[in-house]
Structures are given as structure tokens and as C-alpha cells.
Scaffold this motif. Structure first.
Motif, PDB file in Angstrom:
ATOM      1  N   LYS A   1      -0.531   6.843  -5.820  1.00 39.05           N
ATOM      2  CA  LYS A   1       0.791   7.442  -5.996  1.00 39.05           C
ATOM      3  C   LYS A   1       1.724   6.421  -6.624  1.00 39.05           C
ATOM      4  CE  LYS A   1       0.490  10.633  -2.155  1.00 39.05           C
ATOM      5  NZ  LYS A   1       1.021  10.979  -0.829  1.00 39.05           N
ATOM      6  N   LEU A   2       2.420   6.850  -7.653  1.00 40.02           N
ATOM      7  CA  LEU A   2       3.331   5.970  -8.374  1.00 40.02           C
ATOM      8  C   LEU A   2       4.642   5.871  -7.608  1.00 40.02           C
ATOM      9  CD1 LEU A   2       3.466   4.303 -10.924  1.00 40.02           C
ATOM     10  CD2 LEU A   2       4.361   6.285 -12.106  1.00 40.02           C
ATOM     11  N   GLU A   3       4.873   4.725  -6.962  1.00 39.92           N
ATOM     12  CA  GLU A   3       6.083   4.493  -6.177  1.00 39.92           C
ATOM     13  C   GLU A   3       6.675   3.150  -6.559  1.00 39.92           C
ATOM     14  OE1 GLU A   3       5.190   4.808  -2.042  1.00 39.92           O
ATOM     15  OE2 GLU A   3       4.327   6.797  -2.234  1.00 39.92           O
ATOM     16  N   LEU A   4       7.981   3.009  -6.351  1.00 35.18           N
ATOM     17  CA  LEU A   4       8.640   1.744  -6.645  1.00 35.18           C
ATOM     18  C   LEU A   4       8.235   0.690  -5.625  1.00 35.18           C
ATOM     19  CD1 LEU A   4      12.219   2.894  -7.631  1.00 35.18           C
ATOM     20  CD2 LEU A   4      10.374   2.150  -9.124  1.00 35.18           C
ATOM     21  N   SER A   5       8.064  -0.517  -6.093  1.00 35.46           N
ATOM     22  CA  SER A   5       7.650  -1.626  -5.240  1.00 35.46           C
ATOM     23  C   SER A   5       8.872  -2.318  -4.653  1.00 35.46           C
ATOM     24  CB  SER A   5       6.832  -2.621  -6.056  1.00 35.46           C
ATOM     25  OG  SER A   5       6.489  -3.727  -5.266  1.00 35.46           O
ATOM     26  N   THR A   6       8.645  -3.025  -3.558  1.00 32.44           N
ATOM     27  CA  THR A   6       9.736  -3.748  -2.916  1.00 32.44           C
ATOM     28  C   THR A   6       9.821  -5.195  -3.376  1.00 32.44           C
ATOM     29  OG1 THR A   6       8.274  -4.316  -1.081  1.00 32.44           O
ATOM     30  CG2 THR A   6       9.613  -2.337  -0.845  1.00 32.44           C
ATOM     31  N   GLY A   7       9.013  -5.592  -4.322  1.00 31.54           N
ATOM     32  CA  GLY A   7       9.015  -6.980  -4.785  1.00 31.54           C
ATOM     33  C   GLY A   7       7.995  -7.798  -4.022  1.00 31.54           C
ATOM     34  N   PHE A   8       8.269  -9.085  -3.859  1.00 32.39           N
ATOM     35  CA  PHE A   8       7.330  -9.984  -3.196  1.00 32.39           C
ATOM     36  C   PHE A   8       7.341  -9.743  -1.690  1.00 32.39           C
ATOM     37  CE2 PHE A   8       6.035 -14.000  -1.251  1.00 32.39           C
ATOM     38  CZ  PHE A   8       4.825 -14.200  -1.915  1.00 32.39           C
ATOM     39  N   MET A   9       6.154  -9.586  -1.107  1.00 31.76           N
ATOM     40  CA  MET A   9       6.023  -9.389   0.335  1.00 31.76           C
ATOM     41  C   MET A   9       5.551 -10.709   0.946  1.00 31.76           C
ATOM     42  SD  MET A   9       4.094  -6.280   2.298  1.00 31.76           S
ATOM     43  CE  MET A   9       4.971  -5.010   1.430  1.00 31.76           C
ATOM     44  N   LYS A  10       6.362 -11.303   1.808  1.00 37.84           N
ATOM     45  CA  LYS A  10       6.094 -12.637   2.349  1.00 37.84           C
ATOM     46  C   LYS A  10       5.212 -12.640   3.597  1.00 37.84           C
ATOM     47  CE  LYS A  10      10.425 -14.395   0.564  1.00 37.84           C
ATOM     48  NZ  LYS A  10      11.717 -14.975   0.839  1.00 37.84           N
ATOM     49  N   VAL A  11       4.805 -11.484   4.048  1.00 40.03           N
ATOM     50  CA  VAL A  11       4.019 -11.380   5.274  1.00 40.03           C
ATOM     51  C   VAL A  11       2.572 -11.785   5.000  1.00 40.03           C
ATOM     52  CG1 VAL A  11       3.273  -9.780   7.073  1.00 40.03           C
ATOM     53  CG2 VAL A  11       5.511  -9.515   6.031  1.00 40.03           C
ATOM     54  N   GLY A  12       1.984 -12.545   5.926  1.00 40.03           N
ATOM     55  CA  GLY A  12       0.593 -12.977   5.797  1.00 40.03           C
ATOM     56  C   GLY A  12      -0.380 -11.920   6.283  1.00 40.03           C
ATOM     57  N   THR A  13      -1.660 -12.208   6.184  1.00 43.60           N
ATOM     58  CA  THR A  13      -2.692 -11.230   6.540  1.00 43.60           C
ATOM     59  C   THR A  13      -2.666 -10.853   8.022  1.00 43.60           C
ATOM     60  OG1 THR A  13      -4.265 -13.043   6.787  1.00 43.60           O
ATOM     61  CG2 THR A  13      -4.303 -11.835   4.716  1.00 43.60           C
ATOM     62  N   HIS A  14      -2.369 -11.792   8.888  1.00 43.12           N
ATOM     63  CA  HIS A  14      -2.413 -11.502  10.325  1.00 43.12           C
ATOM     64  C   HIS A  14      -1.148 -10.818  10.837  1.00 43.12           C
ATOM     65  CE1 HIS A  14      -6.242 -13.451  10.845  1.00 43.12           C
ATOM     66  NE2 HIS A  14      -5.794 -14.483  10.138  1.00 43.12           N
ATOM     67  N   ASP A  15      -0.075 -10.824  10.053  1.00 40.50           N
ATOM     68  CA  ASP A  15       1.175 -10.193  10.469  1.00 40.50           C
ATOM     69  C   ASP A  15       1.452  -8.881   9.750  1.00 40.50           C
ATOM     70  OD1 ASP A  15       1.682 -12.399  12.116  1.00 40.50           O
ATOM     71  OD2 ASP A  15       2.619 -13.500  10.464  1.00 40.50           O
ATOM     72  N   LEU A  16       0.597  -8.470   8.844  1.00 42.22           N
ATOM     73  CA  LEU A  16       0.808  -7.259   8.052  1.00 42.22           C
ATOM     74  C   LEU A  16       0.632  -6.024   8.928  1.00 42.22           C
ATOM     75  CD1 LEU A  16       1.348  -6.691   4.997  1.00 42.22           C
ATOM     76  CD2 LEU A  16      -1.091  -6.255   4.780  1.00 42.22           C
ATOM     77  N   THR A  17       1.574  -5.089   8.830  1.00 43.49           N
ATOM     78  CA  THR A  17       1.484  -3.844   9.599  1.00 43.49           C
ATOM     79  C   THR A  17       0.798  -2.772   8.754  1.00 43.49           C
ATOM     80  OG1 THR A  17       3.615  -3.016   8.826  1.00 43.49           O
ATOM     81  CG2 THR A  17       3.639  -4.414  10.805  1.00 43.49           C
ATOM     82  N   ASN A  18       0.443  -1.668   9.408  1.00 47.02           N
ATOM     83  CA  ASN A  18      -0.180  -0.554   8.702  1.00 47.02           C
ATOM     84  C   ASN A  18       0.759   0.026   7.650  1.00 47.02           C
ATOM     85  OD1 ASN A  18      -2.617  -0.687  10.053  1.00 47.02           O
ATOM     86  ND2 ASN A  18      -1.952   0.721  11.659  1.00 47.02           N
ATOM     87  N   ARG A  19       2.038   0.136   7.989  1.00 43.91           N
ATOM     88  CA  ARG A  19       3.020   0.684   7.040  1.00 43.91           C
ATOM     89  C   ARG A  19       3.174  -0.232   5.826  1.00 43.91           C
ATOM     90  NH1 ARG A  19       8.188   0.486   5.634  1.00 43.91           N
ATOM     91  NH2 ARG A  19       9.330   2.389   5.211  1.00 43.91           N
ATOM     92  N   GLN A  20       3.271  -1.528   6.073  1.00 45.21           N
ATOM     93  CA  GLN A  20       3.387  -2.487   4.967  1.00 45.21           C
ATOM     94  C   GLN A  20       2.143  -2.461   4.086  1.00 45.21           C
ATOM     95  OE1 GLN A  20       4.089  -5.949   7.406  1.00 45.21           O
ATOM     96  NE2 GLN A  20       6.275  -6.011   6.873  1.00 45.21           N
ATOM     97  N   ALA A  21       0.978  -2.281   4.691  1.00 50.65           N
ATOM     98  CA  ALA A  21      -0.260  -2.199   3.916  1.00 50.65           C
ATOM     99  C   ALA A  21      -0.255  -0.963   3.022  1.00 50.65           C
ATOM    100  CB  ALA A  21      -1.468  -2.175   4.849  1.00 50.65           C
TER     101      ALA A  21
END
Length: 136
Positions: free
Chosen positions: A19-39
Motif C-alpha cells: 500500500k502506497l502510504e507516506l513515510s514518517t522519515g527515519f525511525m530510530k527504534v532498534g530491532t528489540h524495541d520495534l512494535t507491531n504497529r511500527q513494523a
């Protein structure tokens, strides 16, 4: 993999949905802190990279560089980047917006080129551009 990174399924689903959606830019969250929504947001951002880049490989590079989590994941798993690149090629083949965007951009470039050619031709044959002097 799903036990270590529970967000991985959401990332893959969002990439496949394309799905073509606007991005939020750089995401500073690491692999262990990433949530399902952020993914999910991160997976959707790949389609925007595919629209803005000429090659799927450069789109994947841009997409990975926008997120610290994807940078870490790419370093940890050697197979990740080639898998995403092959998915990107397939997504571009199947996406109608990919072809439409490239045709529209190509058409705008052609119209702009013709407009500048007409302007320069007019300029060369008027007094501002040298009047009746021959160019060539």
C-alpha cells in the motif's frame, strides 16, 4: 525468528500488501524495541521507496537506511536484503501504480524538454538572442 522478533510477521504482511502510504522519515527504534504497529508502518514505507527510486535495489537500500531496526536486521541476517530485493522486483511487476508513476514522470520530462527547446529556439531567433545571426 518470530519468537525473537514478534514484529517480523507484521513487517512482511505490510510489504506484501504494497500500500502506497507516506513515510514518517527515519525511525530510530532498534530491532528489540520495534512494535507491531511500527513494523507495519515500516513495511508500508517500502512501496514509497519503490516509487521514488529508479531501481528496486536502490529502493531497498534507501528503505533500509531509513530505519535503525532494518539496518540492524540487515547486518544480523545475510539473507534479508536479497529476499527484500527479490520481493521488490515482484512488487514492481504487479503494482499498477509503479508503471503509472514511471509513465507520468517520463511524460512530464518529455513535455519539459520540448518546452525548453521551443524557448531556446525562440530566443536564438529574436533580438535578445542575437537577432539574425546564424547559429550552428
Amino acid at each position: 525468528l518470530n519468537t525473537t522478533y514478534p514484529w517480523f510477521t507484521n513487517l512482511m504482511v505490510a510489504i506484501i500488501e504494497n500500500k502506497l502510504e507516506l513515510s514518517t522519515g527515519f525511525m530510530k527504534v532498534g530491532t528489540h524495541d520495534l512494535t507491531n504497529r511500527q513494523a507495519g508502518v515500516l513495511g508500508s514505507a517500502l512501496s514509497l521507496s519503490l516509487v521514488t527510486c529508479l531501481l528496486p535495489t536502490s529502493a531497498v537500500d534507501e528503505w533500509i537506511m531509513r530505519s535503525r531496526a532494518m539496518q540492524e536486521f540487515d547486518l544480523e541476517y545475510v539473507w534479508f536484503r536479497p529476499m527484500i530485493e527479490s520481493m521488490a522486483y515482484k512488487l514492481l511487476e504487479e503494482a499498477s501504480w509503479g508503471l503509472t508513476a514511471r509513465v507520468m514522470i517520463g511524460g512530464m520530462i518529455c513535455v519539459g524538454d520540448v518546452a525548453t527547446d521551443i524557448f531556446m529556439t525562440y530566443y536564438f531567433f529574436t533580438k535578445e538572442g542575437g537577432g539574425n545571426k546564424r547559429y550552428g
